[in-house]
Design a protein around this motif. Sequence first.
Motif, PDB file in Angstrom:
ATOM      1  N   GLY A 372      49.320 -24.955 -22.679  1.00  0.00           N
ATOM      2  CA  GLY A 372      48.589 -25.603 -23.755  1.00  0.00           C
ATOM      3  C   GLY A 372      47.172 -25.904 -23.323  1.00  0.00           C
ATOM      4  O   GLY A 372      46.710 -25.426 -22.276  1.00  0.00           O
ATOM      5  N   TYR A 373      46.501 -26.714 -24.114  1.00  0.00           N
ATOM      6  CA  TYR A 373      45.091 -26.989 -23.886  1.00  0.00           C
ATOM      7  C   TYR A 373      44.852 -28.499 -23.959  1.00  0.00           C
ATOM      8  O   TYR A 373      45.452 -29.201 -24.768  1.00  0.00           O
ATOM      9  CB  TYR A 373      44.237 -26.271 -24.929  1.00  0.00           C
ATOM     10  CG  TYR A 373      44.468 -24.780 -24.961  1.00  0.00           C
ATOM     11  CD1 TYR A 373      43.709 -23.917 -24.170  1.00  0.00           C
ATOM     12  CD2 TYR A 373      45.469 -24.224 -25.760  1.00  0.00           C
ATOM     13  CE1 TYR A 373      43.933 -22.550 -24.181  1.00  0.00           C
ATOM     14  CE2 TYR A 373      45.708 -22.861 -25.783  1.00  0.00           C
ATOM     15  CZ  TYR A 373      44.940 -22.027 -24.983  1.00  0.00           C
ATOM     16  OH  TYR A 373      45.163 -20.675 -25.002  1.00  0.00           O
ATOM     17  N   GLU A 374      43.969 -28.970 -23.084  1.00  0.00           N
ATOM     18  CA  GLU A 374      43.583 -30.380 -23.114  1.00  0.00           C
ATOM     19  C   GLU A 374      42.088 -30.487 -22.843  1.00  0.00           C
ATOM     20  O   GLU A 374      41.599 -30.006 -21.828  1.00  0.00           O
ATOM     21  CB  GLU A 374      44.364 -31.186 -22.081  1.00  0.00           C
ATOM     22  CG  GLU A 374      44.066 -32.682 -22.148  1.00  0.00           C
ATOM     23  CD  GLU A 374      44.966 -33.510 -21.237  1.00  0.00           C
ATOM     24  OE1 GLU A 374      44.708 -34.722 -21.107  1.00  0.00           O
ATOM     25  OE2 GLU A 374      45.907 -32.937 -20.654  1.00  0.00           O
ATOM     26  N   ASP A 375      41.372 -31.075 -23.781  1.00  0.00           N
ATOM     27  CA  ASP A 375      39.947 -31.334 -23.639  1.00  0.00           C
ATOM     28  C   ASP A 375      39.707 -32.838 -23.752  1.00  0.00           C
ATOM     29  O   ASP A 375      40.569 -33.586 -24.211  1.00  0.00           O
ATOM     30  CB  ASP A 375      39.143 -30.625 -24.745  1.00  0.00           C
ATOM     31  CG  ASP A 375      39.280 -29.108 -24.688  1.00  0.00           C
ATOM     32  OD1 ASP A 375      39.731 -28.587 -23.647  1.00  0.00           O
ATOM     33  OD2 ASP A 375      38.942 -28.453 -25.692  1.00  0.00           O
ATOM     34  N   GLU A 376      38.540 -33.282 -23.331  1.00  0.00           N
ATOM     35  CA  GLU A 376      38.229 -34.700 -23.456  1.00  0.00           C
ATOM     36  C   GLU A 376      36.728 -34.896 -23.651  1.00  0.00           C
ATOM     37  O   GLU A 376      35.924 -34.003 -23.358  1.00  0.00           O
ATOM     38  CB  GLU A 376      38.678 -35.474 -22.218  1.00  0.00           C
ATOM     39  CG  GLU A 376      37.838 -35.222 -20.974  1.00  0.00           C
ATOM     40  CD  GLU A 376      38.154 -36.191 -19.837  1.00  0.00           C
ATOM     41  OE1 GLU A 376      38.789 -37.227 -20.085  1.00  0.00           O
ATOM     42  OE2 GLU A 376      37.748 -35.897 -18.681  1.00  0.00           O
ATOM     43  N   ILE A 377      36.376 -36.069 -24.180  1.00  0.00           N
ATOM     44  CA  ILE A 377      35.011 -36.544 -24.044  1.00  0.00           C
ATOM     45  C   ILE A 377      35.074 -37.693 -23.058  1.00  0.00           C
ATOM     46  O   ILE A 377      36.052 -38.457 -23.020  1.00  0.00           O
ATOM     47  CB  ILE A 377      34.400 -36.997 -25.384  1.00  0.00           C
ATOM     48  CG1 ILE A 377      35.222 -38.104 -26.037  1.00  0.00           C
ATOM     49  CG2 ILE A 377      34.214 -35.831 -26.319  1.00  0.00           C
ATOM     50  CD1 ILE A 377      34.521 -38.787 -27.171  1.00  0.00           C
ATOM     51  N   PHE A 378      34.068 -37.792 -22.217  1.00  0.00           N
ATOM     52  CA  PHE A 378      34.050 -38.854 -21.224  1.00  0.00           C
ATOM     53  C   PHE A 378      32.618 -39.320 -21.044  1.00  0.00           C
ATOM     54  O   PHE A 378      31.646 -38.639 -21.394  1.00  0.00           O
ATOM     55  CB  PHE A 378      34.634 -38.373 -19.893  1.00  0.00           C
ATOM     56  CG  PHE A 378      33.666 -37.576 -19.058  1.00  0.00           C
ATOM     57  CD1 PHE A 378      32.919 -38.182 -18.051  1.00  0.00           C
ATOM     58  CD2 PHE A 378      33.475 -36.225 -19.309  1.00  0.00           C
ATOM     59  CE1 PHE A 378      32.024 -37.438 -17.302  1.00  0.00           C
ATOM     60  CE2 PHE A 378      32.575 -35.475 -18.567  1.00  0.00           C
ATOM     61  CZ  PHE A 378      31.845 -36.084 -17.550  1.00  0.00           C
TER      62      PHE A 378
END
Length: 399
Positions: A372-378
């Motif tokens: 799967g895919y996991e992105d973030e804003i940080f």
Amino acid sequence: MATYSTSAVTTPAVSATGTLQRTVDDKIRHLFPGNPILLLVAGGSLAKGTDFKAEKGLISKRRVNTPKYEVFNYTPLAIEFTVATFTSVASFTVSSADGLTEKMTIVNTANNTTCRISSITSTTLVCVTVGSTTFTATADDVLVVMGPAYGENSSTPYILSKDEDNYYNYCQIFRFPVAISASARDNPHYGGNYWTRLKARNIIEGLRKVENSLIWGNRASSGDTTSDSTLSDTFRTTRGLWNWATVSYPAGGSMDYEKLSNDLILAMSEYARGQGKTCVMPCSQKVNGQMVQWAQDKMIVNDSKEIDEFGAAVEKYRTSGPLIRPIVHDSFTRGSNGPKALVFDPEDIEYVYLRDRDFQPRNGIQTNSTDGYEDEIFGEIGINSLTGGTGLTQITNWY
């Protein structure tokens, strides 16, 4: 085997076998209240790719090299003192003598009698009258300092100076991840690409919470971090604007325009209440509604022609000091925050970020084994008051 029908065929329920009967609008509307404080930050909106549009930058933006950032400012020497007890000009006390030296002259604002200080012991003053009227005072009289008076050929004048004040805050690490399985990412969805929408909403949801931290957050009570024994970690937090404020004005449950334009301004620090400034005031919907009513009460309708609007729209309110611009903020509308407001000069505020860690996306943070895919804003950011909070004023008990 299919059944016979002797009546007209009707649309099946959505859950029925067969073609899904749905007509979905292409536009997915975001029902968010907005981020009015972040939109004042110089450099444009932090929520790029959303429906929000930034205003002209009012809050400056600063890059720092360490998570702890500091500011120094100079608070003028005290020039006003309050009488605690009075026996005679040769023996009376003040609430504080910090900032007084021998040979200073002072005037009692209650009766304009004057004297010169002969000696200071803790908060007890011995003075000599200057002028034809004996210096007198009563408890709570306000004294104002004038210049010292030295005799001819004097020596060893009394030294008086004051150091700068040091204030600090921290950058807080914010992370807002979002994930989807590989199977679900490319499935056809109503409204277009669901993964793209999911990430766009994640930005808005994240910045909404960040803004609440920049207003209401607090830093560790001591040291750099707070410890969490349950999660077995330590973390930094940033002090928000509400907790930066060093001045508070209790409105007594009945704020009106007269209080706003006079009493509130006099309660502010000398720096903050100067004319020529435009201060912003995050507040609740109800507080803003009351301010709109003030304007409407002053309006006289004398035109018999048909009008398509009623009421007065006012963006800024004139006071005896700065102009005040109310900004409705969602967090002030919630819970017990309704009767609160915060007044500050945007030029006193800095949005601070650590090195290259201003808010930004970071894609592909999923583990190597994840299907799967996991992105973030940080981001690692904080908020700063150049006056150490002196320029910010809390308003409580508005209604």
